[in-house]
Write a protein that holds these residues in place. Structure first.
Motif, short mmCIF file in Angstrom:
data_model
loop_
_atom_site.label_atom_id
_atom_site.label_comp_id
_atom_site.label_asym_id
_atom_site.label_seq_id
_atom_site.Cartn_x
_atom_site.Cartn_y
_atom_site.Cartn_z
N LEU A 1 9.75 -0.22 7.72
CA LEU A 1 8.78 0.55 8.52
C LEU A 1 9.16 2.03 8.55
N GLY A 2 10.45 2.32 8.63
CA GLY A 2 10.92 3.70 8.59
C GLY A 2 10.53 4.37 7.29
N ARG A 3 10.66 3.63 6.20
CA ARG A 3 10.26 4.17 4.89
C ARG A 3 8.75 4.40 4.83
N ILE A 4 7.96 3.52 5.45
CA ILE A 4 6.50 3.71 5.48
C ILE A 4 6.16 5.00 6.23
N PRO B 1 31.63 6.05 12.16
CA PRO B 1 30.47 6.16 11.29
C PRO B 1 30.42 7.54 10.62
N ALA B 2 30.34 7.52 9.30
CA ALA B 2 30.26 8.78 8.56
C ALA B 2 28.86 9.37 8.73
N VAL B 3 28.68 10.58 8.27
CA VAL B 3 27.33 11.16 8.29
C VAL B 3 26.48 10.32 7.35
N THR B 4 25.35 9.86 7.83
CA THR B 4 24.51 8.99 7.01
C THR B 4 23.23 9.70 6.60
N LYS B 5 22.75 9.34 5.41
CA LYS B 5 21.44 9.80 4.96
C LYS B 5 20.45 8.62 5.00
N TYR B 6 20.98 7.47 5.47
CA TYR B 6 20.14 6.27 5.55
C TYR B 6 19.70 6.12 7.00
N PHE B 7 18.44 6.50 7.27
CA PHE B 7 17.95 6.55 8.64
C PHE B 7 17.33 5.20 9.00
N SER B 8 18.18 4.31 9.49
CA SER B 8 17.77 2.92 9.71
C SER B 8 16.87 2.77 10.93
N GLY B 9 15.62 2.34 10.68
CA GLY B 9 14.69 2.03 11.77
C GLY B 9 15.08 0.74 12.47
N GLY B 10 15.89 -0.06 11.80
CA GLY B 10 16.34 -1.32 12.38
C GLY B 10 17.46 -1.16 13.38
N ARG C 1 0.84 -1.21 0.00
CA ARG C 1 0.00 0.00 0.00
C ARG C 1 0.88 1.26 0.00
N PHE C 2 2.07 1.15 0.62
CA PHE C 2 2.97 2.30 0.74
C PHE C 2 4.20 2.17 -0.16
N ILE C 3 4.60 0.92 -0.43
CA ILE C 3 5.77 0.66 -1.28
C ILE C 3 5.32 -0.36 -2.33
N PRO C 4 4.83 0.13 -3.49
CA PRO C 4 4.18 -0.75 -4.47
C PRO C 4 5.04 -1.93 -4.92
N GLU C 5 6.37 -1.76 -4.90
CA GLU C 5 7.27 -2.84 -5.32
C GLU C 5 7.05 -4.12 -4.52
N PHE C 6 6.50 -4.01 -3.32
CA PHE C 6 6.33 -5.18 -2.45
C PHE C 6 5.07 -6.00 -2.77
N LYS C 7 4.47 -5.73 -3.90
CA LYS C 7 3.19 -6.36 -4.25
C LYS C 7 3.28 -7.89 -4.41
N ALA C 8 4.26 -8.37 -5.15
CA ALA C 8 4.27 -9.81 -5.49
C ALA C 8 5.60 -10.43 -5.09
N THR D 1 19.47 6.54 0.43
CA THR D 1 18.48 6.89 1.45
C THR D 1 17.50 5.71 1.55
N LEU D 2 16.58 5.77 2.51
CA LEU D 2 15.53 4.72 2.58
C LEU D 2 14.76 4.67 1.27
N ALA D 3 14.46 5.85 0.69
CA ALA D 3 13.68 5.90 -0.56
C ALA D 3 14.43 5.21 -1.70
#
Length: 427
Positions: free
Chosen positions: A233-236, A294-303, A128-135, A201-203
């Motif tokens: 979930l972070g991306r959602i 750790p370098a400056v990150t643009k990947y905001f990991s919810g994990g 519903r939020f990330i269409p690629e996850f459909k199938a 990034t997450l996107a």
């Protein structure tokens, strides 16, 4: 005369400072209490210090910050050992640690806030939020044939074929580690072929995970998804809110709770308080070979992307114990926190251990005796890969936070910390 009075003043100050150190070094972010005021024995709480000292002497970690809150007040906050062994700097109570998977309950809280607003349902398919996850596809291993001879040596890669997922993975599957998304085995080895780029990034990255086969049919078992599940979930959160995950957490969780030292990227003025990461070896603690700052990150990991302090994280834990609010700021409704801490995955589902159910992002102790744990039934919490640990005990109104920084920690320290707290309850 003048000189000696100075000495006495200095001495008195030192004595007072010494007493402060015993009860509560540092300035706890929330209200504090003498242990006895909240049904704890100050003398018995000293066993936390003994337990941590044993682990420091055994080379399990360089230092630790321990914090115990009961009935809404901090009764114990202590730092021991070293922030950095080479520099021989003392561990401060406000040391900043990489909390790894203790990021997950914070990510879950963000999702639950959006659920309360009606913007996401636990039953929603991720697509519903990330269409690629459909199938999505599920990996099925091919049974190994007899041991290969040199002539027929098979590639080391696990051999498998894929079948369609019986159903779509849902938000609840991600929150409970029942999705199979990059959950060990073939799923993890396939994901490793297409690693995340440092600039992603997450996107950028999350939609690519849809190409990785699931480890099992959704809902059929519990297997931990260390990064992918909660990063998704972070991306959602980003898709729904229109904010980066970083911004959402800061604005909606960290600022309301007064968590001023919790972030994905440490500001320059905080770097001196960061605990050095070590690895346990037979030679003692060493800086891991793969350890780059750790370098400056643009990947905001919810994990697992956040850094925090014991004092910041206890604000979050206390908000949960208070069923959604702290200091007059309500993040979640009481029933929503109850839902997070309920058993969604019973200990009978394959992958779980006796007495250890799983809720939304947290382990829930359904039977402490069966689990071999010294906490009350109904306690919940989680830990981080570098030795950090927290739990909330609603029955005893306790929040415990343990912060250390070792890449391959000795998890017995978590159990020793829990035992030292439980034996200090005297009411």
């Amino acid at each position: 005369m003048h000189h000696s009075s100075h000495v006495i003043v200095r001495l008195a100050a030192a004595v007072v400072a010494g007493l402060m150190l015993f009860v509560l070094p540092g300035r706890a972010a929330g209200p504090t209490a003498k242990p006895e005021e909240v049904g704890l024995s100050a003398e018995r709480l000293g066993r936390i210090r003994d337990a941590m000292r044993q682990h420091i002497e055994a080379g399990d970690f360089s230092g630790a910050v321990t914090l115990v809150a009961r009935k809404g007040r901090v009764a114990h906050l202590e730092a021991q050992g070293r922030l950095d062994l080479k520099a021989n700097t003392q561990m401060p109570t406000d040391a900043i640690f990489r909390i790894a998977s203790m990021t997950k309950p914070i990510a879950a809280t963000a999702i639950m806030m959006l659920m309360e607003e009606g913007k996401v349902r636990l039953s929603d398919p991720v697509s519903r939020f990330i269409p690629e996850f459909k199938a999505l596809k599920v990996a099925v291993p091919i049974e190994a044939s007899p041991a290969p001879t040199a002539a027929t040596a098979r590639p080391a890669q696990p051999q498998f074929y894929t079948i369609p997922a019986a159903r779509e993975i849902t938000v609840r599957d991600l929150l409970t580690h029942t999705s199979g998304l990059v959950s060990g085995g073939i799923s993890a080895s396939e994901a490793a072929k297409n690693p995340r780029k440092p600039t992603d990034t997450l996107a950028d990255f999350i939609p690519q995970l849809a190409a990785v086969p699931l480890a099992f049919q959704p809902g059929s078992r519990w297997t931990y998804s260390p990064g992918a599940g909660f990063d998704t979930l972070g991306r959602i959160v980003e898709v729904i809110s229109g904010q980066t995950f970083d911004q959402f957490l800061r604005q909606r969780i960290f600022e309301p709770l007064g968590m001023k030292d919790t972030f994905f990227n440490a500001p320059d003025d905080r770097k001196s308080r960061r605990a050095t990461m070590y690895q346990r070896t037979v030679e003692g603690l060493e800086i891991p070979a793969n350890q780059t700052p750790p370098a400056v990150t643009k990947y905001f990991s919810g994990g697992g992307g956040l850094m925090s302090t014991a004092e910041d994280y206890v604000q979050f834990g206390q908000m949960l114990l208070n069923r959604g609010q702290l200091n007059g700021k309500r993040l979640l409704g009481p029933r929503t926190v109850d839902l997070m801490a309920a058993v969604h995955v019973p200990d009978t589902l394959p992958g779980r251990a006796p007495g250890r159910g799983f809720g939304l992002s947290v382990q829930v102790v359904s039977n402490a005796v069966a689990a071999g744990l010294r906490v009350s039934d109904g306690s919940y919490g989680w830990d981080g890969a570098f030795g950090t640990h927290f739990w909330v005990d609603p029955k005893e109104q306790i929040v415990g936070v343990l912060m250390v920084q070792t890449q391959n920690p000795n998890r017995q320290a978590d159990r020793d910390f829990e035992n030292a707290i439980m034996q200090a309850i005297v009411d």
